[in-house]
Design an enzyme around this catalytic site. Sequence first.
Site, short mmCIF file in Angstrom:
data_model
loop_
_atom_site.label_atom_id
_atom_site.label_comp_id
_atom_site.label_asym_id
_atom_site.label_seq_id
_atom_site.Cartn_x
_atom_site.Cartn_y
_atom_site.Cartn_z
N ILE A 198 -19.67 51.00 -16.23
CA ILE A 198 -20.25 50.70 -17.54
C ILE A 198 -19.17 50.66 -18.64
CG2 ILE A 198 -20.85 53.10 -18.12
CD1 ILE A 198 -23.57 51.82 -19.18
N LYS A 199 -18.15 51.51 -18.50
CA LYS A 199 -17.14 51.55 -19.56
C LYS A 199 -16.33 50.26 -19.64
CE LYS A 199 -13.77 53.95 -16.75
NZ LYS A 199 -13.22 55.21 -16.34
N GLY A 200 -16.26 49.50 -18.55
CA GLY A 200 -15.73 48.14 -18.59
C GLY A 200 -14.24 48.02 -18.78
#
Length: 250
Positions: free
Chosen positions: A127-129
């Site tokens: 999610i942090k990408g």
Amino acid sequence: MSGAIVRPYGDTTGDGMVQVSFTLPLPHDKRAEGAALQLAEKMGLAPALLVHAKAMGPDFTFFVVYGSVTHLVDVDAVTVVPREFPLLSAKEVNAAIKSPLRRKLLVVGACIGTDAHTVGIDAILNIKGFAGEKGLEYYRELRVVNLGAQVLVPELVERARAERADAVLVSQVVTQRDAHIHNTTQMSAAFREAYPAGTAPLLVAGGPRFDESATAALGVDRVFGKGTTPGEVASFLVHALAPLPAARTP
Ligand code: B12
């Protein structure tokens, strides 16, 4: 710029200056330094300056050579793989999946073989990408199963089947002895064998040293190289899987 012939820039425009580093299997002495300069000359560096030489144990020497390269670059002759799909926002990706599919798009990711470099696949999936973009886990209509490092091909195929994966994303960072090529071709062959023709999940390979034009040779649907962002991958998945099938049956 069209019709341009360029040379590297070092101290002044077009002076051709480049710096290269390499290791020779020779103990560090004058002969080894001469050998490094001979190699530099054969690579088209004239004149070449040896700026660094350091023994790497008793039998090897590491060199840094700086010099003016005699070669020219014809910018018109450069070939690149153009992006064949539009870049979509997360909202557009979610919308493109939601209405035709009416279920989440299932993505299985892994670092295969002995490769333990998970930072790249995590940059795409977590999610942090990466590079200011959220990873695929952020997309509401994607479900991500990240298997992590050192996943064996049979294990990956098994899990992809169990999860009814729409897409399988594999990462390969180590390229020693072409491990990335061998592992990826082995992976794609295993999927072709395990699934009836035309029903295998979309296969995507990524890593910093892949040739993006090598899809056919690797047996995959798309190859992504260094600097890839999650948004590019999400956009590709939508592009490649549309119109999406209602359900995948392995
Ligand atoms: C961090 C690192 C490690 C960490 C890894 C930790 C981890 N959990 O990942 C540790 C310390 C464990 C490690 C170990 C080793 N490493 Co290392 N490591 C690195 C290093 C410094 C950075 C890699 C990295 O994280 N890059 C950042 C990410 C974000 O970039 P990326 O991987 O390129 O990913 C991007 C794209 O390529 C793409 N992408 C990548 N995968 C995928 C997958 C898909 C599906 C898609 C779409 C896109 C995609 O998207 C990402 C985002 O843009 C590199 C050197 C370097 N500067 O690159 C060496 C490097 C990769 N390592 C190397 C080596 C040799 C090793 C070891 C063999 C060392 C040893 N003798 O033990 C071991 C191997 C361990 C193993 N079994 O794999 C070599 C590989 C050389 C080669 N030609 O293969 C490198 C290049 C260093 C070097 N110059 O020698 N390493």
